[in-house]
Design a protein around this motif. Structure first.
Motif, PDB file in Angstrom:
ATOM      1  N   UNK A   1      16.688  -3.326  15.638  1.00  0.00           N
ATOM      2  CA  UNK A   1      17.429  -4.498  16.141  1.00  0.00           C
ATOM      3  C   UNK A   1      17.534  -4.499  17.664  1.00  0.00           C
ATOM      4  N   UNK A   2      17.621  -3.290  18.260  1.00  0.00           N
ATOM      5  CA  UNK A   2      17.831  -3.248  19.716  1.00  0.00           C
ATOM      6  C   UNK A   2      16.614  -3.742  20.501  1.00  0.00           C
ATOM      7  N   UNK A   3      15.449  -3.840  19.829  1.00  0.00           N
ATOM      8  CA  UNK A   3      14.267  -4.368  20.523  1.00  0.00           C
ATOM      9  C   UNK A   3      14.249  -5.892  20.563  1.00  0.00           C
TER      10      UNK A   3
ATOM     11  N   UNK B   1       7.394 -12.092  22.243  1.00  0.00           N
ATOM     12  CA  UNK B   1       7.115 -11.235  21.078  1.00  0.00           C
ATOM     13  C   UNK B   1       6.312 -10.005  21.511  1.00  0.00           C
ATOM     14  N   UNK B   2       5.360 -10.208  22.435  1.00  0.00           N
ATOM     15  CA  UNK B   2       4.561  -9.071  22.928  1.00  0.00           C
ATOM     16  C   UNK B   2       5.454  -8.091  23.677  1.00  0.00           C
ATOM     17  N   UNK B   3       6.294  -8.642  24.529  1.00  0.00           N
ATOM     18  CA  UNK B   3       7.144  -7.786  25.380  1.00  0.00           C
ATOM     19  C   UNK B   3       8.168  -7.030  24.532  1.00  0.00           C
ATOM     20  N   UNK B   4       8.821  -7.706  23.613  1.00  0.00           N
ATOM     21  CA  UNK B   4       9.952  -7.087  22.904  1.00  0.00           C
ATOM     22  C   UNK B   4       9.516  -6.118  21.813  1.00  0.00           C
ATOM     23  N   UNK B   5       8.589  -6.532  20.956  1.00  0.00           N
ATOM     24  CA  UNK B   5       8.255  -5.646  19.821  1.00  0.00           C
ATOM     25  C   UNK B   5       6.757  -5.404  19.673  1.00  0.00           C
ATOM     26  N   UNK B   6       6.027  -5.672  20.777  1.00  0.00           N
ATOM     27  CA  UNK B   6       4.631  -5.238  20.849  1.00  0.00           C
ATOM     28  C   UNK B   6       3.652  -6.094  20.071  1.00  0.00           C
TER      29      UNK B   6
ATOM     30  N   UNK C   1      -3.829 -19.224  13.241  1.00  0.00           N
ATOM     31  CA  UNK C   1      -3.805 -17.753  13.071  1.00  0.00           C
ATOM     32  C   UNK C   1      -4.397 -17.378  11.712  1.00  0.00           C
ATOM     33  N   UNK C   2      -5.123 -16.277  11.674  1.00  0.00           N
ATOM     34  CA  UNK C   2      -5.620 -15.765  10.396  1.00  0.00           C
ATOM     35  C   UNK C   2      -4.455 -15.110   9.646  1.00  0.00           C
ATOM     36  N   UNK C   3      -4.468 -15.265   8.323  1.00  0.00           N
ATOM     37  CA  UNK C   3      -3.318 -14.821   7.516  1.00  0.00           C
ATOM     38  C   UNK C   3      -2.963 -13.343   7.723  1.00  0.00           C
ATOM     39  N   UNK C   4      -3.994 -12.513   7.906  1.00  0.00           N
ATOM     40  CA  UNK C   4      -3.719 -11.084   8.040  1.00  0.00           C
ATOM     41  C   UNK C   4      -2.824 -10.812   9.256  1.00  0.00           C
ATOM     42  N   UNK C   5      -3.109 -11.501  10.370  1.00  0.00           N
ATOM     43  CA  UNK C   5      -2.260 -11.358  11.560  1.00  0.00           C
ATOM     44  C   UNK C   5      -0.843 -11.859  11.279  1.00  0.00           C
ATOM     45  N   UNK C   6      -0.761 -12.992  10.580  1.00  0.00           N
ATOM     46  CA  UNK C   6       0.552 -13.590  10.299  1.00  0.00           C
ATOM     47  C   UNK C   6       1.423 -12.644   9.457  1.00  0.00           C
ATOM     48  N   UNK C   7       0.823 -12.063   8.421  1.00  0.00           N
ATOM     49  CA  UNK C   7       1.609 -11.199   7.535  1.00  0.00           C
ATOM     50  C   UNK C   7       1.976  -9.887   8.232  1.00  0.00           C
ATOM     51  N   UNK C   8       1.035  -9.391   9.057  1.00  0.00           N
ATOM     52  CA  UNK C   8       1.351  -8.153   9.807  1.00  0.00           C
ATOM     53  C   UNK C   8       2.502  -8.412  10.780  1.00  0.00           C
ATOM     54  N   UNK C   9       2.480  -9.548  11.460  1.00  0.00           N
ATOM     55  CA  UNK C   9       3.569  -9.888  12.396  1.00  0.00           C
ATOM     56  C   UNK C   9       4.901  -9.943  11.648  1.00  0.00           C
ATOM     57  N   UNK C  10       4.850 -10.487  10.442  1.00  0.00           N
ATOM     58  CA  UNK C  10       6.084 -10.636   9.651  1.00  0.00           C
ATOM     59  C   UNK C  10       6.668  -9.269   9.306  1.00  0.00           C
ATOM     60  N   UNK C  11       5.799  -8.354   8.880  1.00  0.00           N
ATOM     61  CA  UNK C  11       6.283  -7.014   8.544  1.00  0.00           C
ATOM     62  C   UNK C  11       6.773  -6.310   9.825  1.00  0.00           C
ATOM     63  N   UNK C  12       6.038  -6.489  10.914  1.00  0.00           N
ATOM     64  CA  UNK C  12       6.443  -5.822  12.165  1.00  0.00           C
ATOM     65  C   UNK C  12       7.821  -6.283  12.639  1.00  0.00           C
ATOM     66  N   UNK C  13       8.063  -7.583  12.572  1.00  0.00           N
ATOM     67  CA  UNK C  13       9.369  -8.050  13.065  1.00  0.00           C
ATOM     68  C   UNK C  13      10.476  -7.657  12.086  1.00  0.00           C
ATOM     69  N   UNK C  14      10.140  -7.588  10.799  1.00  0.00           N
ATOM     70  CA  UNK C  14      11.141  -7.159   9.816  1.00  0.00           C
ATOM     71  C   UNK C  14      11.532  -5.701  10.026  1.00  0.00           C
ATOM     72  N   UNK C  15      10.546  -4.895  10.428  1.00  0.00           N
ATOM     73  CA  UNK C  15      10.802  -3.465  10.591  1.00  0.00           C
ATOM     74  C   UNK C  15      11.324  -3.116  11.985  1.00  0.00           C
ATOM     75  N   UNK C  16      11.240  -4.048  12.925  1.00  0.00           N
ATOM     76  CA  UNK C  16      11.601  -3.734  14.317  1.00  0.00           C
ATOM     77  C   UNK C  16      13.074  -3.324  14.423  1.00  0.00           C
TER      78      UNK C  16
END
Ligand SMILES: NC(=O)c1ccc[n+]([C@@H]2O[C@H](COP(=O)([O-])OP(=O)(O)OC[C@H]3O[C@@H](n4cnc5c(N)ncnc54)[C@H](O)[C@@H]3O)[C@@H](O)[C@H]2O)c1
Ligand SMILES: C[C@@H](O)[C@H](N)C(=O)O
Length: 449
Positions: free
Chosen positions: A359-361, A416-421, A342-357
């Motif tokens: 909880x109910x998702x 990951x796609x299904x739960x938090x996009x 994975x390219x780092x930009x995708x990895x860091x974006x995923x990290x922020x997305x899951x941190x911000x998701x």
């Protein structure tokens, strides 16, 4: 890279005085005392007469070590019984306001074992503060500086603190708060979390797969004892905790093409074993104590402006540097070794997305994320589309090859796609173009200066 160069990477890390000190001096810190969450719950006896009576529980020093929990439980029972007797009349008396007692109990510690299963530790969430206050451990590695940059853009420079045991370069030191933190020093970690009112903890410190095999005691200390410190501090202070896992958390008996979220995990490296341990402990603390634990299993991460820290997937970064510098690359994996990347930009974006998701998702607490999957041969061909003169030779490092042969070839990230996009942006062609553009621009700038 040759087997010889493997040794030199390893000796850099294991040779550090600080690291060697860690191994020799490891004295497990006391599992933390845990507060009862930030919302005072109505008091039930037993309660405490005064803080002084129990101060030793919170201020237990290092001599407690592994035996701390057993010791503290044994010590607490008679104290609890005595205080129940003392507190009862106080609780019943109208002269003593309950509020005072509530305030006191919020400072009283419990070890994880002493917390009832329905106890709720909620994170200091967005709604309670303007922004999260973030601490990143192991922040000077391949991923930490980039993540700090992204989070600082979102939450403000001073709300994101980078930490590590290494000395930061000027560019990092002057770009935002940096602090020394050894994750094996429990008291120091707790002090940092308290003094800086940390609400999110991103735990990046680790020894990766290849360096871990070269120094198992250090990997065990940093990746397992360190993780225990982090878990206890996160639970004690109601933090949201992110710990990355890896494709390395799977082993030869896992389905490899593709590897789903839930399947057999029997890794054969200390790195992989410690990451399965982290996944399970984090999830256990979540279900048992309500810890807001979030975890992504990263593929091999490829970045231009930060160096990898001694893993099996490092070849996929090094090829770009060598292509530009010398036009020749020596690959330490066989040409047909397929791994998820994975390219780092995708990895860091995923990290922020899951941190911000919300909880109910999150139907799970540990997710695979994926982008692409390629072999050294396929990567070479893609680079050669831009640099046809690139020459690649294969000189296999047996340690790294054995590790790679036991890891997933493709990663299934459908949950990951299904739960938090989750959706990656970079495939192999975009990755190669971006890496080469970045490194060429850097080379031109160096030449010009
Ligand atoms: N980079 C990848 O390809 C990749 C892939 C999957 C998972 N991960 C995970 O992501 C996280 C970050 O990876 P990275 O590539 O930046 O790692 P890295 O090896 O580049 O950096 C790790 C950092 O941890 C620090 N560290 C070591 N011992 C420490 C201690 N006692 N206290 C505090 N810090 C200490 C090191 O100084 C180093 O800066 C790790 O947990 C890793 O397992 C990375
Ligand atoms: C895959 C990942 O965990 C790391 N890059 C390693 O190779 O060890």
């Amino acid at each position: 890279m040759t087997a010889g160069s493997t040794v030199s990477v390893v000796s850099n890390i294991s040779g550090s005085a600080a690291c060697r000190g860690n191994v020799l001096c490891v004295r497990p810190s006391p599992p933390s005392s845990m507060t009862c969450g930030t919302t005072p719950t109505p008091l039930k006896a037993p309660d405490w007469q005064s803080l002084e009576d129990v101060s030793y529980i919170n201020h237990a020093d290092a001599s407690f070590g592994q035996d701390y929990m057993r010791t503290s439980e044994a010590l607490m029972m008679p104290v609890l019984r005595t205080l129940t007797r003392t507190a009862k009349p106080i609780l019943q008396s109208s002269v003593c306001g309950c509020q005072a007692l509530v305030t006191q109990t919020r400072f009283i510690g419990f070890s994880p074992r002493q917390v009832p299963s329905d106890a709720s530790f909620h994170s200091v969430s967005f709604s309670e503060t303007d922004h999260p206050r973030v601490l990143i451990t192991g922040g000077l590695g391949q991923l930490g500086v980039g993540l700090a940059k992204l989070l600082r853009k979102q939450y403000g420079k001073n709300n994101v603190i980078l930490s590590d045991i290494r000395k930061p370069p000027d560019t990092v030191f002057y770009s935002g708060p940096f602090i020394y933190s050894d994750i094996l020093d429990y008291k120091n970690l707790r002090e940092i979390v308290v003094n800086n009112r940390i609400s999110w903890l991103i735990h990046y410190s680790a020894l990766l797969s290849a360096v871990g095999e070269a120094n198992v005691p250090l990997a065990r200390a940093v990746n397992i004892t360190g993780l225990h410190n982090i878990l206890d501090i996160a639970a004690e202070h109601g933090l949201r905790l992110f710990v990355p896992s890896t494709i390395g958390a799977f082993g030869p008996s896992s389905p490899r093409n593709p590897t789903p979220d839930l399947c057999i995990q029997r890794p054969r490296t200390i790195y992989g074993v410690s990451k399965v341990h982290a996944e399970l402990m984090g999830e256990y603390y979540h279900y048992r104590y309500g810890l807001d634990f979030r975890c992504l299993r990263y593929p091999g991460i490829i970045s231009a402006d930060s160096q990898p820290g001694g893993g099996t997937t490092d070849y996929a970064v090094q090829i770009f540097h060598d292509a530009i510098k010398t036009g020749r690359f020596e690959c330490n994996l066989k040409p047909d070794t397929r791994l998820p990347m994975m390219y780092i930009e995708d990895c860091l974006r995923a990290t922020v997305e899951v941190l911000e998701a919300p909880a109910e998702l999150l139907s799970m607490r540990t997710y695979n994320i994926n982008a692409m999957s390629f072999t050294p041969e396929e990567l070479t061909q893609e680079v050669q589309k831009h640099m046809p003169e690139l020459e690649v030779v294969y000189k296999t490092d047996p340690v790294r090859q054995a590790i790679a042969d036991s890891w997933p070839m493709n990663f299934d990230d459908s949950n990951a796609s299904k739960d938090w996009g989750w959706k990656h942006e970079y495939d192999l062609p975009e990755l190669v173009t971006t890496m080469l553009n970045h490194l060429n621009a850097e080379a031109v700038a160096v030449q010009a200066s």
